[in-house]
Design a protein around this motif. Structure first.
Motif, PDB file in Angstrom:
ATOM      1  N   ILE A 103      21.630  35.354  97.836  1.00  0.00           N
ATOM      2  CA  ILE A 103      21.632  36.755  97.392  1.00  0.00           C
ATOM      3  C   ILE A 103      20.297  37.140  96.748  1.00  0.00           C
ATOM      4  O   ILE A 103      19.930  38.319  96.712  1.00  0.00           O
ATOM      5  N   ARG A 115      17.579  37.559  99.771  1.00  0.00           N
ATOM      6  CA  ARG A 115      18.146  38.430 100.804  1.00  0.00           C
ATOM      7  C   ARG A 115      17.976  39.901 100.451  1.00  0.00           C
ATOM      8  O   ARG A 115      17.804  40.747 101.338  1.00  0.00           O
ATOM      9  N   TRP A 173      22.896  34.988  88.905  1.00  0.00           N
ATOM     10  CA  TRP A 173      23.093  34.242  90.144  1.00  0.00           C
ATOM     11  C   TRP A 173      22.423  32.879  90.106  1.00  0.00           C
ATOM     12  O   TRP A 173      22.918  31.924  90.736  1.00  0.00           O
ATOM     13  N   ILE A 215      24.033  44.737 100.197  1.00  0.00           N
ATOM     14  CA  ILE A 215      24.210  44.032  98.929  1.00  0.00           C
ATOM     15  C   ILE A 215      25.558  44.341  98.289  1.00  0.00           C
ATOM     16  O   ILE A 215      26.213  43.462  97.718  1.00  0.00           O
ATOM     17  N   ARG A 225      28.144  42.355 100.086  1.00  0.00           N
ATOM     18  CA  ARG A 225      28.063  40.953  99.660  1.00  0.00           C
ATOM     19  C   ARG A 225      28.796  40.746  98.335  1.00  0.00           C
ATOM     20  O   ARG A 225      29.577  39.809  98.187  1.00  0.00           O
TER      21      ARG A 225
END
Length: 271
Positions: free
Chosen positions: A99, A102, A116, A161, A164
């Motif tokens: 993430i 990306r 994260w 996003i 996700r």
């Protein structure tokens, strides 16, 4: 050596061996947080993540319908369960690093990266705990076939996003909160002390990973002036393959910032 957080993430993603992948993951997380503790942060940078992360030759990956079913109460069944959890945790390491590079085109606060990196670090610990439990039982990660569909959510949401965040932490990881208590009880019944301790660690820490998803999903909805509940429903219907299945661990989901109006309507829509 990688100089930016995005480069570190791609280095983890392109490392095949699970133990080496998680060693790098934990080292990069320590480097990130050391810089944060000193009052700064490493540059986020940009790097191209692979469509699929590197993985060891074993386990062989099968369609979910073809993964052999084993009775959970048997020693072989408990090994299969530990192996399945190890596979989930290794995928989670890659998901949480993925993430970062990306979506570098989406402007996010530094706290997004804190969360994260911390989640990836904890998932790395969880994978190694499961590997240790497997080895204690005379097995190892890679000894059994595994689920090939685990990365599908990442591929499906590679350009979105919010998709996700909705599907990975707020659906897939939230499901872990629902099923882990019964898993812990199964290993308690077997007096498998190491597995119980490891699963209890995973259970306690997974709440925060779901919470990170919820927090940043709400952040993006607020920034775009979008109502989060219908947006969540729209994205899950678009990207998640299959119904949401009760029973839900409503207490732990609430601790993670997910009210019932997020997930119960999706059950109704799926039946």
């Amino acid at each position: 050596m990688p100089q930016t957080l995005a480069e570190m993430a791609v280095d983890v993603l392109t490392t095949a061996d699970g133990r080496e992948k998680t060693r790098k993951s934990r080292a990069y997380a320590a480097e990130w947080f050391a810089a944060r503790k000193d009052g700064g942060s490493l540059p986020i940078g940009q790097a191209q993540p692979p469509l699929r992360p590197s993985r060891p030759e074993q386990p062989g990956l099968l369609d979910p319908r073809d993964v052999p079913k084993r009775k959970p109460g048997s020693p072989q069944g408990r090994i299969a369960l530990l192996h399945a959890v190890a596979h989930i945790e290794l995928n989670a390491v890659d998901l949480h690093w993925d993430i970062i590079p990306r979506f570098t085109d989406t402007r996010m606060p530094v706290g997004f990266y804190d969360d994260w990196v911390k989640a990836a670090d904890e998932e790395s610990k969880h994978f190694n705990l499961m590997c240790d439990c497997l080895e204690e039982e005379g097995s190892h990660y890679g000894a059994l076939p595994a689920h090939a569909g685990m990365w599908q959510a990442a591929e499906d949401t590679r350009d979105d996003i919010m998709g996700r965040l909705a599907v990975v932490p707020m659906v897939l990881e939230a499901r872990g909160l629902d099923v882990t208590p019964n898993m812990i009880q199964l290993f308690k019944n077997a007096k498998a002390t190491s597995a119980v301790k490891a699963l209890e660690t995973i259970y306690a820490e997974e709440v925060s990973h779901v919470a990170y998803g919820s927090k940043w999903f709400h952040f993006l909805c607020g920034r775009d002036d979008v109502d989060p509940v219908p947006r969540f429903h729209e994205l899950v219907r678009k990207y998640f393959h299959g119904p949401l299945k009760p029973p839900f661990n409503e207490e732990k989901r609430a601790d993670a910032g997910m009210a019932p109006d997020f997930y119960w309507p999706l059950v109704e829509q799926s039946t």
